[in-house]
Each structure stands twice: as structure tokens, then as C-alpha cells.
Design a protein around this motif. Structure first.
Motif, PDB file in Angstrom:
ATOM      1  N   LEU A 222       0.815  -1.212   0.000  1.00 40.18           N
ATOM      2  CA  LEU A 222       0.000   0.000   0.000  1.00 40.18           C
ATOM      3  C   LEU A 222       0.849   1.263   0.000  1.00 40.18           C
ATOM      4  O   LEU A 222       0.398   2.315  -0.458  1.00 40.18           O
ATOM      5  N   GLY A 223       2.058   1.174   0.508  1.00 42.78           N
ATOM      6  CA  GLY A 223       2.910   2.351   0.550  1.00 42.78           C
ATOM      7  C   GLY A 223       4.168   2.107   1.356  1.00 42.78           C
ATOM      8  O   GLY A 223       4.295   1.100   2.060  1.00 42.78           O
ATOM      9  N   ILE A 224       5.090   3.035   1.242  1.00 43.06           N
ATOM     10  CA  ILE A 224       6.382   2.943   1.910  1.00 43.06           C
ATOM     11  C   ILE A 224       6.526   4.093   2.898  1.00 43.06           C
ATOM     12  O   ILE A 224       6.321   5.258   2.549  1.00 43.06           O
ATOM     13  N   ALA A 225       6.894   3.752   4.131  1.00 36.55           N
ATOM     14  CA  ALA A 225       7.040   4.758   5.182  1.00 36.55           C
ATOM     15  C   ALA A 225       8.474   5.265   5.247  1.00 36.55           C
ATOM     16  O   ALA A 225       9.084   5.337   6.309  1.00 36.55           O
ATOM     17  N   SER A 226       9.037   5.583   4.115  1.00 35.32           N
ATOM     18  CA  SER A 226      10.391   6.103   4.011  1.00 35.32           C
ATOM     19  C   SER A 226      10.371   7.298   3.071  1.00 35.32           C
ATOM     20  O   SER A 226       9.392   7.523   2.355  1.00 35.32           O
ATOM     21  N   ALA A 227      11.465   8.041   3.060  1.00 36.88           N
ATOM     22  CA  ALA A 227      11.510   9.249   2.243  1.00 36.88           C
ATOM     23  C   ALA A 227      11.589   8.943   0.753  1.00 36.88           C
ATOM     24  O   ALA A 227      11.156   9.747  -0.073  1.00 36.88           O
ATOM     25  N   HIS A 228      12.130   7.771   0.415  1.00 36.85           N
ATOM     26  CA  HIS A 228      12.333   7.434  -0.992  1.00 36.85           C
ATOM     27  C   HIS A 228      11.735   6.068  -1.316  1.00 36.85           C
ATOM     28  O   HIS A 228      11.583   5.213  -0.445  1.00 36.85           O
ATOM     29  N   ARG A 229      11.419   5.875  -2.577  1.00 33.00           N
ATOM     30  CA  ARG A 229      10.914   4.588  -3.032  1.00 33.00           C
ATOM     31  C   ARG A 229      12.020   3.537  -2.987  1.00 33.00           C
ATOM     32  O   ARG A 229      13.201   3.844  -2.969  1.00 33.00           O
ATOM     33  N   SER A 230      11.591   2.284  -2.993  1.00 33.46           N
ATOM     34  CA  SER A 230      12.539   1.178  -3.050  1.00 33.46           C
ATOM     35  C   SER A 230      13.073   1.027  -4.470  1.00 33.46           C
ATOM     36  O   SER A 230      12.332   1.159  -5.447  1.00 33.46           O
TER      37      SER A 230
END
Length: 323
Positions: A222-230
Motif C-alpha cells: 500500500l505504501g512505503i514509510a520512508s523518504a524514498h521509493r525502493s
């Protein structure tokens, strides 16, 4: 003092010096253990095992991983903090063990963890929010709707109370305006298994244990809890990109020595870790596991940790979570 007494004392002194030298030499031959605060199969364990084999080849010494799971990594951190500072015991840690748990628990051992000697920051990895592939929740906006329909509320699994994944879940619920039930496990592997067996509705985890399930589409991100995408799953947006504020954390991983370890030892290990990190094949291995190299040496790691400490303390004061 007669000659015989002087001779005896000199012999005793030589014996002590020889014993110390032999002890140092023996210590240098001992295996090195990298302690991980979570179970086998999780993100931290996966990284530690990949790193151990490379470090072993570099140092020409056995390096193995020891899992001391529980309390969101606090058990492992407290164990290493109190170990002999001879370089044979290392901790692979994340923000949970170094910052979140000490603030959360306010335990006596927290001071000892704070006194550990930082060696180097190794890597970082995205924290991912996922559901099962057959879930009715397909995007962040569906969580509030599903929570209203579900009498028992929505639950999320994490790798333990006081883990960064736990903090992300609490922050997510607040940002979305819903109550989320936290179900803690002793690591990412068992937390992932709980989602797959339909015991929880959501899972917040590091990328390593869930990557195979994402590829097979058994789970949905659903989403990433980081500043940048994987880099590996570049199609998964960050929470910030989806308009969700205040739920962005860096899930970094670093190496620490027990308290009272010398700066010379830390500098030596930092240099050796840098040589491992510079290996292109190791970089590829980490990226395939869902990590990205984010190296900071001994001198760079200390101010980074000081900034992180202030950031987490400020966050807890403002949010009231776990404080």
C-alpha cells in the motif's frame, strides 16, 4: 631488596606480560558473533547473515550470527552493551534498539545501551505497509472504510513492541484518524506469517522478509514509510507521495560495539566494514535483499546518531506515542 627477590618479581612480571599477549592473540582467533535482536528470517537477520560471510572473508576469522529475539530488540542490545569490549561481540541494530526502546521502556539498562560504541552505519531499507493479495484493502484510503465496517477494528502486525514498525503503525493510525490494533511478534518472519495465515489485516515490515511474497503477488504493498521509493519495487509510492504526512522514518542498520570498547577498535572495524561495503557484488546482494548501502564511517556515524536521538525525542514529545 636482595637479588633473588628482584629476580622473582621480574619473572612474575614477564609471566604476566606473556599471559596478556597470549590472551590478546587468543582473542584475535576467536569467532566474532553479530548479535541480532530479532528472529531468524527477518530483515535484520537476513542482512546480518549476508554481512557475516563477507566480514569473515575479510578478517580471515569465523563470523556468525546469534539471534536474541524479544522486546523489540532490547534483549540483544542490553546483552551486547554489557559484553566484553574485545571486538568479538557486535550488535547489528536499527533505530528501535538504539532510540525507540530506551525512550519507550525507560529501563535501567537503557543507559548502558546509550553507552555502546558506534562503529559504522551500513545500510537502510524501506518500511512497507502491506495487505494480503485477496484483501479488500487496495490503497491507503481503503483502510478507514474497512475499519468502520470491521467491528473488531483493523489489526496490524509488527516485529515487536517498541520496534520502528510499531511506531510506523501508531503514526499511520493517527494520520488516517483510525484505531489500529497492534499485534507484536518477535520478528518480521513470524509477523509476515501471521498476515499470510489471515491472523491480522495489515503488516508493517522491512522489505527483506516480504519481498518474495510481493513478487508472487500473494501480498499487496500500500505504501512505503520512508523518504524514498525502493529500488527493487520502484512502483510502490511513499506515504508522502500519497499525501500522508508525518509517517516517514529511515529504517537504517548499523554496527555497534559494547560500552568501553576502544576508539581504535571501532576505527579498525569501521575501515574493514567499508572495504566490505565497497564490493560491488555485496552491493548487488544487499539490493536483491531489499537493502541499500548507506555507509557512514566511525566519525560520520556519531553525529548522525546524535541528530537521530534529538529527532526521536522531539517526535515523542510532540506525538505522545510510547512516552
Amino acid at each position: 631488596m636482595n637479588f633473588a627477590t628482584t629476580l622473582i618479581r621480574a619473572c612474575l612480571l614477564c609471566g604476566l606480560l606473556m599471559s596478556a599477549a597470549c590472551a590478546d592473540k587468543a582473542a584475535s582467533r576467536q569467532p566474532i558473533k553479530i548479535v541480532v535482536g530479532f528472529e531468524a528470517g527477518g530483515a535484520m537477520d537476513t542482512l546480518a547473515r549476508a554481512f557475516a560471510s563477507r566480514l569473515s572473508a575479510r578478517l580471515q576469522r569465523p563470523v556468525y550470527v546469534e539471534n536474541r529475539a524479544g522486546a523489540g530488540g532490547a534483549i540483544a542490545a542490553n546483552y551486547v552493551a554489557q559484553s566484553r569490549p574485545d571486538g568479538n561481540t557486535l550488535l547489528l541494530a536499527s533505530p528501535a534498539e538504539i532510540f525507540i526502546n530506551p525512550i519507550y521502556s525507560r529501563s535501567r539498562e537503557s543507559g548502558e545501551v546509550a553507552d555502546m560504541v558506534p562503529v559504522a552505519k551500513v545500510s537502510s531499507a524501506p518500511i512497507v505497509l502491506v495487505t494480503r493479495g485477496d484483501s479488500a484493502i487496495h490503497q491507503l484510503g481503503d483502510i478507514a472504510t474497512a475499519a468502520q465496517k470491521n467491528i473488531r477494528g483493523l489489526s496490524f502486525a509488527s516485529s515487536g513492541v517498541g520496534s520502528l514498525q510499531h511506531l510506523v503503525g501508531e503514526s499511520l493510525g493517527k494520520a488516517l484518524g483510525v484505531e489500529l490494533l497492534h499485534v507484536p511478534y518477535v520478528g518480521g518472519a513470524s509477523a509476515t506469517a501471521s498476515l499470510m495465515s489471515n491472523q491480522v489485516d495489515l503488516l508493517i515490515a522491512g522489505l527483506a522478509p516480504i519481498a518474495p511474497h510481493l513478487e508472487s503477488q500473494k501480498i499487496h504493498a500500500l505504501g512505503i514509510a520512508s523518504a524514498h521509493r525502493s529500488k527493487r519495487f520502484s512502483d510502490v509510492p511513499t506515504f508522502h507521495e500519497k499525501g500522508l504526512q508525518g509517517v516517514s522514518f529511515e529504517y537504517w542498520q548499523g554496527i555497534f560495539l559494547p560500552k568501553r570498547a576502544s576508539s581504535e577498535l571501532a576505527l579498525f572495524l569501521s575501515s574493514e566494514i567499508n572495504n566490505v561495503i565497497k564490493d560491488a557484488s555485496f552491493v548487488d546482494q544487499l539490493e536483491n535483499l531489499g537493502f541499500e548501502v548507506a555507509y557512514k564511517d566511525y566519525e560520520q556515524f556519531k553525529p548522525f546518531l546524535q541528530a537521530e536521538d534529538q529527532s526521536y525525542r522531539s517526535f515523542f514529545r510532540k506525538s505522545g506515542f510510547l512516552y
